[in-house]
Each structure stands twice: as structure tokens, then as C-alpha cells.
Design an enzyme around this catalytic site. Structure first.
Site, PDB file in Angstrom:
ATOM      1  CD  GLU A   1     -13.634  11.318   9.201  1.00 12.77           C
ATOM      2  OE1 GLU A   1     -13.729  12.473   9.623  1.00 12.77           O
ATOM      3  OE2 GLU A   1     -13.863  10.299   9.880  1.00 12.77           O
TER       4      GLU A   1
HETATM    5  N1  IFG Z   1     -16.949  12.085  11.054  1.00 16.45           N
HETATM    6  C1  IFG Z   1     -16.781  10.636  10.911  1.00 16.45           C
HETATM    7  C2  IFG Z   1     -17.597   9.767  11.866  1.00 16.45           C
HETATM    8  C3  IFG Z   1     -17.728  10.391  13.259  1.00 16.45           C
HETATM    9  C4  IFG Z   1     -18.267  11.801  13.128  1.00 16.45           C
HETATM   10  C5  IFG Z   1     -18.575  12.386  14.503  1.00 16.45           C
HETATM   11  C6  IFG Z   1     -18.365  10.733   9.024  1.00 16.45           C
HETATM   12  C7  IFG Z   1     -18.799  10.186   7.704  1.00 16.45           C
HETATM   13  C8  IFG Z   1     -17.241  12.640  12.381  1.00 16.45           C
HETATM   14  N2  IFG Z   1     -17.191  10.257   9.529  1.00 16.45           N
HETATM   15  O1  IFG Z   1     -19.052  11.549   9.592  1.00 16.45           O
HETATM   16  O2  IFG Z   1     -16.955   8.490  11.982  1.00 16.45           O
HETATM   17  O3  IFG Z   1     -16.485  10.355  13.938  1.00 16.45           O
HETATM   18  O4  IFG Z   1     -19.377  13.537  14.389  1.00 16.45           O
END
Ligand code: IFG
Length: 411
Positions: free
Chosen positions: A226
Site C-alpha cells: 500500500e
Molecule cells: N491491509 C493492510 C494492513 C491492514 C489490513 C487490515 C496488508 C498487507 C488491510 N496491508 O494487508 O496494514 O490495515 O485488514
């Protein structure tokens, strides 16, 4: 015949019990099987006399990487809580614990050459609580406690995104030279290190060096997820330099699978989590993949629409769905022999203490442990759900406040 590091034999006869293995790790896994038999037999016996089912087991795991991940950045968890989770994970033969040590809301590990990371970045968490951090002594203690239970710690410093806690701690890490505010919300994708400043790579190298010296495990996880405000070209340049630093300190690089856009070394372990921009078509056929699909592995996903904790952006995750799938065939574009194993992340935006962790992780992590150990052809929901029903009393005995899913006929 013990061709697998973790293989063992367990024989239970009328007058003796034998555990045989080629390694101490194999013996340990055999002991955990025997321990489960003894405790469950005791808890479900209708007399004080303990009797064990006789027989002979020859056993070895289906995957070499059977992991859990704990996000201690959104909410901090004490050394005691981490040890308690390690004890439970070892009962189910989990052998890796991935520690998500830094994020926008918190920096959780003391770095002696950059003291403000913990002093400032460790002072908050989601919701504005006091947060906290592990001193290097605490971290060594956790690593040793895990090692004594044949669990390998995988440290993660999420880069270049998910870095607000570091950016709030050191102004010089920001492109504009100004420190950010500490962040206590649950948005993602708004932060990035300044990929054009040399201080950034001094920071990255010092952090990787100090943590690598404390964690004997083979992997160093550098995140990569992200990074929405890092232009892809900058992201790739940053990752190419950071991957070199990981290798300089003799670790195998590990990262969320967005890492794929960079020039990754062949041994890099990519963690698949089923993001929208699906790279599964471009992952080189020789790369190893750790299966951590959000819709099957994320323990912060609600069980159903009335689960009080957790999120549900990847869908609901009832106990049956968390069990009834196969890491080797879940993502069609990935070859079965690329899959090194699976890992169950518990992201802690909504998870504040051990009881919250227990509700989301148990019983679903028990199903993940079986997926990691028992081959698909030997697994089915009817048989598993029947066996699982006896573990409620074990979790009660350990005061683990698990989710009493109605689909299980708890004994
Ligand atoms: N995605 C984000 C996490 C977390 C997650 C919550 C990944 C690799 C959503 N990154 O999953 O930091 O916020 O479900």
C-alpha cells in the site's frame, strides 16, 4: 527415514510411549501431539483414570512454513501476551511468527542508533492509547522464547509506506524536512519515506542491521504494501537499494507481493494477500510464495455480520471457510510447488488486548495449523469439525476466550 526436519514417530503401547525423530524439532512436534492427546483425554475422560488411545503414528508436515502474524503496531501487545500466543501456537505446531513491528500508528522496537523511533513513535496507537515498545532486551527475550518452542520470528519493518510513526519521530526522514503528527486512525496508504534523501538509506540500514543482529531467523520482511503515495519508479528504486541492504546482513528478503514490481532477488519470499492489483500473473515461476489471502487467512476479518471486532473488507470468514481451502490451488496462476506454506495475519486496528486476539484467532488459527500440517487429501470439514469440537474444553482450560462458533458441536 526421517527425511523431513520435523518428522517423528509416536508409539503408544500398553506399557510405554515412544517418540522417535531425526531432530530435536521432530521430537518437539511429537511431544506436542502426545501433549494434545493427554490433555484432551484427561479433559474428556469420565473418570480420573487417564487412558490414551494405543497405536503408532508416523507424521511429518505438508508445508515447511506454517505461520501466524501479529500486528503490534496498531495496538501494542506486552511481552507476556506475545509469549502466551507463542505457547498456544506451538501447541498446534505453528513454526513461524511474523512480527509487524512498525506502521503509521506505532514504532514498536528500540533502535539504539535512532532512539526517537521508540521514544516518540512508540508512544501512541490506534484510538490514542499509550502504545509502547519492546526494548532490545524484550525482543531478544521473545525471540528466545519462540526459539525454545521451535518457532522462528520473522521481523517486519514496513517500507516505504506505512511509515508515519518513523516520519513523526525524525523530521529529516520527510521530504519537506518537517516531522508529521502521530496518527491514531485506521486509514492506510498515506505515508512514504523520502526515497531521494540519503538519510533514508542510513535509517533503513541502521534499522535492518540492529534488528538482524537480534533475530537469528532466515527472513527479514521489508513490507512494501500500500505505498500509494510513492510513485512506482521511486518505489522500485527504493526497494532495489533496500533489498541489497537486507542481503548485506545475510537475511532472505520477504515482502508483501507488491514487491514484485522491483528487481527482486530470486530467493525473495513474496507474501500473497489478494490485493486488487493482482500480480499473480507476473510472479516469476521460480519465486516462492507464502499464501496469506485476505479472504481466507486474515484473522481480523469478522466471522459474520454480528462479530463485534474486526473488519470485513475482504468478506466474512466463518470457521468452515477458514478451513476448507487449499493453499496450493487457491490462486490458479501460481504453481503448487511455488507455495512454501501459509500464514494467518492478525491486524489489530480493532484488536486491543489478549481476549480480543483470542476471539479472532481461535478457533480459526487451529484450522490453519491443520492446513499447514495435513495434506489436502487427508483433510475434510466433517472430520475436522468433529475433532475441533473437543478443543473447546482445552481452550476453556487455558482461559482462552475463543469464538464459540455455532457451526461446531462444542463438547
Ligand atoms: N491491509 C493492510 C494492513 C491492514 C489490513 C487490515 C496488508 C498487507 C488491510 N496491508 O494487508 O496494514 O490495515 O485488514
Amino acid at each position: 527415514k526421517f527425511d523431513e526436519v520435523e518428522a517423528y514417530e509416536l508409539e503408544i503401547e500398553s506399557d510405554e510411549v515412544n517418540i522417535k525423530a531425526g531432530t530435536a524439532e521432530g521430537i518437539y512436534r511429537g511431544i506436542k501431539t502426545l501433549e494434545q492427546l493427554v490433555v484432551l483425554s484427561h479433559l474428556h475422560a469420565n473418570s480420573n483414570f487417564l487412558s490414551l488411545p494405543g497405536g503408532e503414528i508416523e507424521d511429518h508436515p505438508s508445508f515447511e512454513y506454517r505461520g501466524a502474524m501479529l500486528d503490534v503496531a496498531r495496538h501494542f501487545f506486552s511481552v507476556a501476551d506475545v509469549k502466551r500466543y507463542i505457547d498456544l501456537l506451538s501447541s498446534y505446531k505453528i513454526n513461524f511468527l511474523h512480527f509487524h513491528l512498525s506502521d503509521d500508528q506505532g514504532w514498536r522496537i528500540e533502535i539504539k542508533s535512532w532512539p526517537k523511533l521508540a521514544e516518540i513513535g512508540g508512544q501512541s496507537e490506534v484510538g490514542g492509547g499509550t502504545g509502547g515498545f519492546y526494548t532490545q532486551e524484550d525482543f531478544r527475550e521473545i525471540v528466545q522464547y519462540a526459539k525454545d518452542r521451535f518457532i522462528t520470528i520473522v521481523p517486519e519493518i514496513d517500507l516505504p509506506g506505512h511509515t508515519n510513526a518513523a516520519l513523526a519521530s525524525y523530521a529529516e526522514l520527510n521530504c519537506n524536512g518537517k516531522a508529521t503528527e502521530l496518527y491514531t486512525g485506521i486509514e492506510v496508504g498515506f505515508s512514504t519515506l523520502c526515497v531521494d534523501k540519503e538519510e533514508t538509506y542510513e535509517f533503513v540500514e541502521d534499522v535492518i542491521r540492529e534488528i538482524s543482529e537480534m533475530s537469528p531467523g532466515p527472513y527479514f520482511h521489508i513490507g512494501g504494501d500500500e505505498s500509494h503515495v510513492t510513485p512506482e519508479e521511486d518505489f522500485n528504486r527504493f526497494m532495489d537499494r533496500t533489498l541489497e541492504i537486507v542481503k548485506k546482513y545475510d537475511k532472505i528478503p520477504m515482502g508483501w507481493y507488491e514487491l514484485i514490481t522491483a528487481d527482486i532477488p530470486e530467493e525473495t519470499l513474496l507474501q500473497y494477500w489478494a490485493k486488487s492489483a493482482d500480480f499473480s500473473k507476473v510472479i516469476p515461476k521460480k519465486s516462492k510464495i507464502l499464501m496469506s489471502s485476505a479472504s481466507y487467512n486474515y484473522l481480523d476479518m469478522k466471522y459474520d455480520s454480528i462479530t463485534p471486532l474486526g473488519l470485513h473488507w475482504a468478506g466474512y470468514l466463518p470457521v468452515k471457510k477458514a478451513y476448507d481451502w487449499d493453499p496450493r490451488s487457491l490462486v490458479p496462476d501460481l504453481d503448487a510447488d511455488q507455495i512454501i506454506g501459509l500464514e494467518a495475519p492478525l491486524w489489530t486496528e480493532t484488536i486491543e488486548d489478549f481476549d480480543d486476539l483470542a476471539l479472532m484467532a481461535f478457533p480459526r488459527i487451529i484450522g490453519h495449523a491443520e492446513i499447514g500440517w495435513t495434506p489436502k487429501k487427508r483433510r475434510n470439514w466433517e472430520d475436522y469439525s468433529q475433532r475441533l469440537s473437543y478443543h473447546g474444553s482445552l481452550l476453556d482450560h487455558l482461559e482462552v476466550k475463543y469464538y464459540g462458533a455455532e457451526e461446531i458441536d462444542w463438547k
